[in-house]
Design an enzyme around this catalytic site. Structure first.
Site, PDB file in Angstrom:
ATOM      1  N   HIS A 239       0.826  -1.214   0.000  1.00 48.55           N
ATOM      2  CA  HIS A 239       0.000   0.000   0.000  1.00 48.55           C
ATOM      3  C   HIS A 239       0.856   1.257   0.000  1.00 48.55           C
ATOM      4  CE1 HIS A 239      -3.089  -2.958   1.106  1.00 48.55           C
ATOM      5  NE2 HIS A 239      -3.762  -2.219   0.246  1.00 48.55           N
TER       6      HIS A 239
ATOM      7  N   ARG B 177     -10.356   4.768  -2.015  1.00 50.39           N
ATOM      8  CA  ARG B 177      -9.895   3.950  -0.882  1.00 50.39           C
ATOM      9  C   ARG B 177     -10.163   4.736   0.403  1.00 50.39           C
ATOM     10  NH1 ARG B 177      -5.431   2.462  -4.564  1.00 50.39           N
ATOM     11  NH2 ARG B 177      -5.147   0.208  -4.533  1.00 50.39           N
TER      12      ARG B 177
ATOM     13  N   ARG C 107     -15.271   2.594  -1.882  1.00 52.94           N
ATOM     14  CA  ARG C 107     -15.042   1.269  -1.293  1.00 52.94           C
ATOM     15  C   ARG C 107     -15.186   1.367   0.219  1.00 52.94           C
ATOM     16  NH1 ARG C 107      -9.486  -1.876  -2.233  1.00 52.94           N
ATOM     17  NH2 ARG C 107      -8.710  -0.382  -0.711  1.00 52.94           N
TER      18      ARG C 107
ATOM     19  N   GLU D  91     -10.697 -10.269  -5.396  1.00 53.84           N
ATOM     20  CA  GLU D  91      -9.290 -10.221  -4.998  1.00 53.84           C
ATOM     21  C   GLU D  91      -8.896 -11.415  -4.139  1.00 53.84           C
ATOM     22  OE1 GLU D  91      -8.507  -6.551  -2.871  1.00 53.84           O
ATOM     23  OE2 GLU D  91     -10.366  -6.675  -1.739  1.00 53.84           O
TER      24      GLU D  91
ATOM     25  N   ASN E 126      -3.900  -6.327  -7.043  1.00 53.92           N
ATOM     26  CA  ASN E 126      -2.797  -6.257  -6.067  1.00 53.92           C
ATOM     27  C   ASN E 126      -2.901  -7.421  -5.082  1.00 53.92           C
ATOM     28  OD1 ASN E 126      -2.426  -3.855  -7.328  1.00 53.92           O
ATOM     29  ND2 ASN E 126      -3.262  -2.609  -5.682  1.00 53.92           N
ATOM     30  N   ASP E 127      -4.120  -7.616  -4.575  1.00 53.93           N
ATOM     31  CA  ASP E 127      -4.303  -8.721  -3.636  1.00 53.93           C
ATOM     32  C   ASP E 127      -4.496 -10.046  -4.360  1.00 53.93           C
ATOM     33  OD1 ASP E 127      -4.039  -7.764  -0.988  1.00 53.93           O
ATOM     34  OD2 ASP E 127      -5.841  -6.575  -1.294  1.00 53.93           O
TER      35      ASP E 127
ATOM     36  N   ARG F 185       2.645  -9.277  -0.877  1.00 56.75           N
ATOM     37  CA  ARG F 185       2.883  -8.082  -1.697  1.00 56.75           C
ATOM     38  C   ARG F 185       3.821  -7.083  -1.020  1.00 56.75           C
ATOM     39  NH1 ARG F 185      -3.134  -5.205  -1.658  1.00 56.75           N
ATOM     40  NH2 ARG F 185      -2.082  -3.290  -2.177  1.00 56.75           N
TER      41      ARG F 185
ATOM     42  N   CYS G 254      -9.257  -2.450 -10.748  1.00 57.63           N
ATOM     43  CA  CYS G 254      -8.768  -1.264 -10.039  1.00 57.63           C
ATOM     44  C   CYS G 254      -7.431  -1.535  -9.360  1.00 57.63           C
ATOM     45  CB  CYS G 254      -9.809  -0.751  -9.056  1.00 57.63           C
ATOM     46  SG  CYS G 254     -10.255  -1.965  -7.815  1.00 57.63           S
TER      47      CYS G 254
HETATM   48  C1  PEP Z   1      -6.191  -4.451  -4.950  1.00 61.93           C
HETATM   49  O1  PEP Z   1      -6.035  -5.312  -4.086  1.00 61.93           O
HETATM   50  O2  PEP Z   1      -5.842  -4.589  -6.137  1.00 61.93           O
HETATM   51  C2  PEP Z   1      -6.816  -3.164  -4.621  1.00 61.93           C
HETATM   52  C3  PEP Z   1      -7.203  -2.318  -5.550  1.00 61.93           C
HETATM   53  O3  PEP Z   1      -6.958  -2.851  -3.308  1.00 61.93           O
HETATM   54  P1  PEP Z   1      -5.773  -2.470  -2.309  1.00 61.93           P
HETATM   55  O4  PEP Z   1      -4.525  -2.260  -3.115  1.00 61.93           O
HETATM   56  O5  PEP Z   1      -6.207  -1.254  -1.590  1.00 61.93           O
HETATM   57  O6  PEP Z   1      -5.688  -3.665  -1.422  1.00 61.93           O
HETATM   58 MG    MG Z   2      -7.030  -5.169  -2.180  1.00 64.20          MG
END
Ligand code: PEP
Ligand code: MG
Length: 590
Positions: free
Chosen positions: A191, A298, A334, A433, A456-457, A467, A504
């Site tokens: 993050h 977010r 979100r 995710e 990302n997740d 990550r 996203c």
């Molecule tokens: C993701 O997981 O891709 C996402 C958009 O949420 P975050 O990066 O805030 O976990």
């Molecule tokens: Mg996420």
């Protein structure tokens, strides 16, 4: 000049004096206090203890409101721990007797408490050890916070250097004063990295022992495109830096000329290109009319900028500002996704061995239902000011969605009964995710209005690669065939259901990946504002037919190398087309 190679995390170039942030529990600053400074040092500690005591009282109030007296009582216990006479005597001895600074005295106390408690029998007693040291850790943070306060009182622009790239490091100073960030560790998709990219701050990580090679105010050049850090750059390097920065500005200005043109392929397929927002301040860095709305707000970062939970009215004000700034374009809000590496200083969650797999996102808000209700009330009331969509993070079962739906409908009914103006249609969507959702996509799509893929997740859970962990960051590979094939499965399920599918995660900001997603049938891409112009241009310069051909080949690729080669080739072709189009535009005088 010394050049250090790290991992490029956020693009851009910067040159400036370094400011080392040593705010990490195991790098506590330590110095000898002079005789005439002893009283001031004791006062500094007393002041920090008083401030933490106040904060604990505030947390207790918020927790009482949200979760009841029982859960809130932990903060009262923490307050009592700070008043323990034994601990006070030990600290006074360390400062007055051993002439240690307050930080190192508190650090030693925390170490001693942990050691004593870990020697005791029984798991629950040992777990209690963490609780006993927790409030003292907060005092330590408060003492070290001074660094930020001192910096905040100047207007110097600096390159921040830190042990780890966390969201707290990225928000250490006003973003306009952070030229770049360099860090020893952190993940490319953590993050902290997401925030750095979103704020447009060049960033390089993955340099062990970096802090030991830096001193405050050392001149450094950070190359976020190639992952290089130059200490004391020589004249030739500096003039190359000036040239490269000028070229970047020219390229961005050229892109800006067509920024208002929507993303429609030459054969007529339209894709929405939206922005990910982390803060209302992000609204200053882009023109909403150059986007198709907000694909991801977010909200946890809005909460992070504060010292206690925002009330319903405060949340409403924040959402309303975003909605009104977007002038009629949709805003996807979100619900709170705290936990993992996104911690709120005033929301103490239990220590977890494996936080990414633990109490996070919807798992927290379904349990602390008042948190969800307050946020949903604010979102529902905000719907009176423009198109709002609700997005649910960390969904892993159908029950998660049903549970939120029940709270949502009940909250809406109560607000309507009270006479609030609430939009009739508010789309509710799920983040895809958590890999378990891949096998229940058809049923899941029946219970939501849209889905948005959080790559990302999804990547970290699909590939079992943290990550945030630099040790395995080379395995965190968006080009892994498992990832691209999962995206294909999701797109086809969405097509069967007729419901919109977006993305996203950070992958959406990658031009070549965007073409692959276009070919798979994704309806929207949401990325940091910085990437929107390039993404729109990429789609305008590629036919749907070509993108579908690319998607077929990429899905059939057997190795990450093969995926990378196909996307690299697609990107080269795209760049060539963009250059040709620009030269045709120049010669025709358009
Ligand atoms: C993701 O997981 O891709 C996402 C958009 O949420 P975050 O990066 O805030 O976990
Ligand atoms: Mg996420």
């Amino acid at each position: 000049m010394v050049r250090i190679q790290g991992i490029a995390v956020a693009p851009g170039l910067a040159l400036g004096p370094v400011h080392v942030v040593r705010a990490r529990a195991d790098v506590v600053p330590s110095w000898v206090v002079r005789d005439d400074e002893v009283e001031a040092e004791c006062a500094r500690l007393a002041d920090a203890v008083a401030r933490v005591t106040d904060q604990l009282a505030q947390h207790q109030d918020s927790a009482r409101r949200l979760a009841g007296e029982k859960d809130a009582s932990i903060f009262a216990v923490h307050g009592m721990i700070l008043q323990d006479p034994g601990a006070q005597t030990e600290l006074a001895k360390a400062i007055r007797g051993a002439r240690r600074n307050a930080e190192s005295a508190v650090h030693a106390l925390v170490g001693r408490l942990k050691h004593t408690m870990s020697g005791l029998e029984g798991d629950s007693v040992r777990a209690y050890a963490a609780d006993v040291s927790e409030p003292w850790n907060a005092v330590l943070d408060e003492l070290m916070q001074r660094d930020r306060e001192v910096m905040a009182s100047t207007d110097e622009c600096v390159v921040i250097a830190a042990a780890e790239l966390t969201p707290q490091v990225v928000t250490f100073l006003d973003r306009r004063r952070i030229l770049a960030i360099v860090a020893e560790s952190g993940g490319r998709f953590s993050h902290g990295a997401v925030l750095a990219r979103s704020f447009g701050i060049p960033c390089v990580i993955g340099v062990p022992n970096l802090l030991a090679r830096l001193e405050q105010n050392l001149s450094v050049l950070v190359d976020g495109d190639n992952g290089a850090i130059d200490l004391k750059p020589d004249e030739a390097t500096q003039s190359d830096f000036v040239d490269r920065r000028r070229r970047r500005e020219v390229a961005r200005a050229a892109l800006a000329e067509h920024a208002a043109a929507p993303a429609i392929t030459p054969d007529g397929r339209a894709v929405l290109v939206q922005v990910n927002l982390e803060s209302v301040r992000d609204l200053d860095v882009f023109d909403p009319s150059h986007t198709d709305g907000v694909g991801l707000l977010r909200t946890e970062f809005l909460y992070m900028e504060r010292r206690e939970f925002p009330s319903e009215d405060e949340q409403l004000r924040l959402y309303r500002r975003v909605i009104e700034a977007m002038k009629g374009l949709p805003v996807t809000i979100r619900t709170l996704d705290i936990g993992g590496d996104k911690q709120l200083p005033y929301f103490q969650t239990p220590k977890e061995t494996n936080p990414a797999l633990g109490w996070r996102g919807i798992r927290v808000t379904l349990e602390w239902a008042e948190l969800l209700r307050v946020q949903l009330r604010a979102i529902l009331r905000a719907s009176a000011f423009g198109e709002v969509r609700v997005l649910l993070p960390m969904i892993s079962t159908l029950e998660d969605i049903q549970a939120v739906r029940t709270v949502f409908e009940d909250t809406r009914a109560k607000l309507v009964a009270k006479g609030h103006d609430i939009a009739h249609e508010i789309a509710v969507g799920a983040m895809i995710e958590v890999p378990s959702t891949l096998w229940i996509l058809d049923e899941l799509l029946e219970s939501v209005d849209f889905i948005s893929v959080g790559t990302n997740d999804l990547i970290q859970y699909l590939l079992a690669v943290d990550r945030d962990n630099v040790l395995v960051s080379d395995r965190y590979d968006p080009y892994n065939p498992a990832v691209v094939r999962a995206l294909g499965v999701i797109a086809r399920a969405a097509a069967r259901s007729g419901k919109p599918v977006g993305i996203c995660g950070e992958l959406a900001g990658d031009e070549a990946m965007a073409l692959f997603l276009l070919g798979l049938g994704f309806d929207s891409l949401s990325a940091a504002p910085h990437f929107v112009g390039e993404l729109r241009q990429a789609i305008r310069r590629t036919t749907l037919v070509d993108a579908q051909e690319l998607a077929r080949k990429v899905e059939a690729a057997r190795t990450p190398g093969a995926v990378r080669a196909l996307l690299g080739h697609a990107q080269d072709l795209l760049h060539r087309r963009c250059i040709e189009a620009a030269s045709v535009g120049r010669t025709s005088g358009s």
